[in-house]
Design a protein around this motif. Structure first.
Motif, PDB file in Angstrom:
ATOM      1  N   SER A 266     -12.457  10.927   4.708  1.00  0.00           N
ATOM      2  CA  SER A 266     -12.929  10.615   6.048  1.00  0.00           C
ATOM      3  C   SER A 266     -11.801  10.003   6.858  1.00  0.00           C
ATOM      4  O   SER A 266     -10.764   9.612   6.331  1.00  0.00           O
ATOM      5  N   ALA A 267     -12.031   9.922   8.166  1.00  0.00           N
ATOM      6  CA  ALA A 267     -11.001   9.364   9.051  1.00  0.00           C
ATOM      7  C   ALA A 267     -10.678   7.929   8.648  1.00  0.00           C
ATOM      8  O   ALA A 267      -9.514   7.535   8.605  1.00  0.00           O
ATOM      9  N   TYR A 268     -11.697   7.137   8.341  1.00  0.00           N
ATOM     10  CA  TYR A 268     -11.434   5.748   7.985  1.00  0.00           C
ATOM     11  C   TYR A 268     -10.655   5.666   6.676  1.00  0.00           C
ATOM     12  O   TYR A 268      -9.758   4.822   6.525  1.00  0.00           O
ATOM     13  N   GLY A 269     -10.995   6.546   5.721  1.00  0.00           N
ATOM     14  CA  GLY A 269     -10.288   6.535   4.446  1.00  0.00           C
ATOM     15  C   GLY A 269      -8.810   6.830   4.618  1.00  0.00           C
ATOM     16  O   GLY A 269      -7.963   6.239   3.945  1.00  0.00           O
ATOM     17  N   TRP A 274      -3.183   4.639   5.043  1.00  0.00           N
ATOM     18  CA  TRP A 274      -1.957   4.377   5.789  1.00  0.00           C
ATOM     19  C   TRP A 274      -1.645   2.881   5.797  1.00  0.00           C
ATOM     20  O   TRP A 274      -0.494   2.483   5.618  1.00  0.00           O
ATOM     21  N   TYR A 275      -2.685   2.084   6.013  1.00  0.00           N
ATOM     22  CA  TYR A 275      -2.494   0.624   6.043  1.00  0.00           C
ATOM     23  C   TYR A 275      -1.996   0.121   4.683  1.00  0.00           C
ATOM     24  O   TYR A 275      -1.081  -0.715   4.622  1.00  0.00           O
ATOM     25  N   ILE A 295      -0.806   6.401  -5.607  1.00  0.00           N
ATOM     26  CA  ILE A 295      -2.186   6.520  -6.057  1.00  0.00           C
ATOM     27  C   ILE A 295      -2.518   5.489  -7.133  1.00  0.00           C
ATOM     28  O   ILE A 295      -3.665   5.064  -7.272  1.00  0.00           O
ATOM     29  N   GLU A 296      -1.496   5.044  -7.871  1.00  0.00           N
ATOM     30  CA  GLU A 296      -1.719   4.008  -8.873  1.00  0.00           C
ATOM     31  C   GLU A 296      -1.994   2.657  -8.220  1.00  0.00           C
ATOM     32  O   GLU A 296      -2.727   1.828  -8.768  1.00  0.00           O
ATOM     33  N   ASN A 297      -1.402   2.450  -7.056  1.00  0.00           N
ATOM     34  CA  ASN A 297      -1.594   1.180  -6.351  1.00  0.00           C
ATOM     35  C   ASN A 297      -2.816   1.176  -5.445  1.00  0.00           C
ATOM     36  O   ASN A 297      -3.399   0.121  -5.197  1.00  0.00           O
ATOM     37  N   HIS A 298      -3.178   2.343  -4.954  1.00  0.00           N
ATOM     38  CA  HIS A 298      -4.294   2.409  -3.998  1.00  0.00           C
ATOM     39  C   HIS A 298      -5.512   3.116  -4.561  1.00  0.00           C
ATOM     40  O   HIS A 298      -6.637   2.860  -4.107  1.00  0.00           O
ATOM     41  N   GLY A 299      -5.316   3.974  -5.544  1.00  0.00           N
ATOM     42  CA  GLY A 299      -6.433   4.707  -6.114  1.00  0.00           C
ATOM     43  C   GLY A 299      -6.717   6.020  -5.406  1.00  0.00           C
ATOM     44  O   GLY A 299      -7.503   6.835  -5.896  1.00  0.00           O
ATOM     45  N   ARG A 300      -6.104   6.224  -4.269  1.00  0.00           N
ATOM     46  CA  ARG A 300      -6.273   7.452  -3.488  1.00  0.00           C
ATOM     47  C   ARG A 300      -4.920   7.862  -2.918  1.00  0.00           C
ATOM     48  O   ARG A 300      -4.019   7.045  -2.824  1.00  0.00           O
TER      49      ARG A 300
END
Length: 436
Positions: A266-269, A274-275, A295-300
């Protein structure tokens, strides 16, 4: 600053090109994976290694420009970034992968695809790959179970995809998008009315493939590509008017590319990713958190190629990557802006005229990539470096006939690009903060 080995001892490695061609077939079309194989042999790499051996042994000249140094810098930076973050092994593996999928394709495509005949063979292969991917997608849509003739199924019930490198619909859409200008180039150079019609039909087919893949990023890339065409064809004022007039069509097209996905798409995701990427950059501004560690630090995933690379490789890695692309585009712009009236005698050369046209074609391709990459995490994708290599090879050939284009290699130009890199990171930060 392009250097070449044996500049006056030209010897084109036909065997090197042959195995590079076979490598591209194995990498893109992947007939070795048309039947299910849980552990496929990486035969594409083997062909690349063989091509590289012949390249080293007999290719003259071997082109090596600023971009080659930048990409080599990324190769060495990755293990340093891994060591900085306590994971040297991961950094080394990432470095090897980038050498194989980034540096080597760039220098080999730049050097080995050095004639109109060889370039046409590569264009044929790119076109064939695109046709096979779209055909495979149609077979997926025709099958009640959504399974194509390779055994690969639709994703999210409706989005077509292919095997291997193009297993993600977004990657496939990006490749199809970057091949659209090539089809228009082939059409414009064809003397056959039938072939011109076929190329136009193929353009429609690729556009339909992008639609079936349902990639909004590719649609945005297509819009920017069209705006670039309007700018070069009609000038700033008419291009601006065309963009305003086409806004309703753009909104209608966007409505046809609705995302059917989970929350992370989604747009928010995306903005949240980015943040988080900016926070990773703040935590390690020089070297980032390490290649493949977003992806290891954020999961996505980052959902943005620019964010992905400055988060993983810091300002140093991002600057090297950014300069590779922007310098190549500036080189192409220098060719595009040549005053042809000053070079009437040189332009009697058919190959030179073709190269001037190709500079604009490759510029459109890279515009499409850069716009699409703003919404996709494709910083390291191999066909980017293939296109960059093709573009650099054309630049070197044009420069040999028209030396004035070498202004793109002046130190002041390099410094300008160097300062543009952190400015682009700051711009990304502002965009993210405003959208949060």
């Amino acid at each position: 600053m392009e250097k070449s080995v044996g500049l006056y001892d030209k010897n084109s490695s036909h065997l090197g090109f042959f195995f590079l061609f076979i490598y591209t077939i194995a990498l893109f079309i992947r007939p070795q994976e048309w039947t299910y194989n849980p552990d496929p042999t990486p035969i594409a790499r083997y062909f690349l290694i063989i091509a590289f051996i012949f390249f080293l042994a007999s290719q003259r000249p071997k082109l090596w420009g600023y971009q080659s140094w930048f990409l080599l810098g990324i190769v060495f930076l990755m293990p340093i970034s891994g060591l900085w973050n306590g994971w040297l092994g991961g950094g080394l593996f990432a470095s090897i992968d980038f050498a194989i999928y980034g540096l080597l394709p760039f220098i080999m495509y730049a050097s080995l695809v050095n004639s109109p005949a060889k370039r046409n063979w590569i264009f044929f292969l790119f076109t064939l790959t695109s046709i096979i991917m779209v055909h495979h997608g149609l077979s997926q849509r025709a099958n009640p179970d959504g399974i194509g003739w390779t055994g690969i199924s639709l994703i999210q019930d409706t989005r077509i995809r292919y095997v291997g490198l193009f297993n993600d619909p977004n990657d496939m859409s990006m490749f199809l998008l970057m091949n659209l200008p090539i089809l228009f180039y082939l059409r414009s150079n064809s003397q056959s009315l039938i072939m011109r019609f076929i190329y136009l039909a193929l353009v429609a087919g690729l556009l339909y493939g992008i639609y079936l893949a349902n990639s909004r990023g590719a649609l945005i890339g297509l819009i920017f590509m069209c705006l670039a065409y309007c700018y070069f064809q009609f000038g700033t004022v008419k291009a601006t008017l065309a963009s305003i007039i086409s806004l309703p069509i753009t909104f209608i097209a966007m409505s046809l590319f609705r995302e059917i996905s989970a929350d992370e798409d989604s747009a928010y995701g995306r903005i949240d990713a980015w943040y988080e990427g900016i926070q990773m950059l703040k935590s390690s501004p020089l070297f980032g958190v390490g290649a493949n560690q977003f992806i290891e630090n954020h999961g996505r995933t980052a959902h943005n190629s620019y964010v992905l690379i400055f988060a993983e490789l810091g300002l140093i890695g991002y600057t090297l990557w950014f300069m590779t692309i922007i310098l190549t585009m500036i080189m192409l712009l220098k060719i595009i802006n040549i005053d042809s009236s000053k070079y009437e005698s040189e332009l009697q050369d058919k190959t030179l005229r073709q190269n001037l046209a190709l500079a604009k074609i490759y510029f459109y391709c890279l515009i499409g990539f850069m716009a699409t990459a703003f919404f996709l995490s494709r910083s390291y994708i191999v066909f980017l470096y293939m296109f960059l290599g093709l573009a650099f090879g054309v630049y070197v050939q044009v420069r040999a006939k028209i030396p004035e284009v070498s202004a793109s290699e002046e130190p002041k130009t390099i410094l300008k690009i160097l300062f543009m890199a952190p400015l682009s990171v700051f711009t990304m930060y502002i965009i993210t903060i405003v959208l949060l």
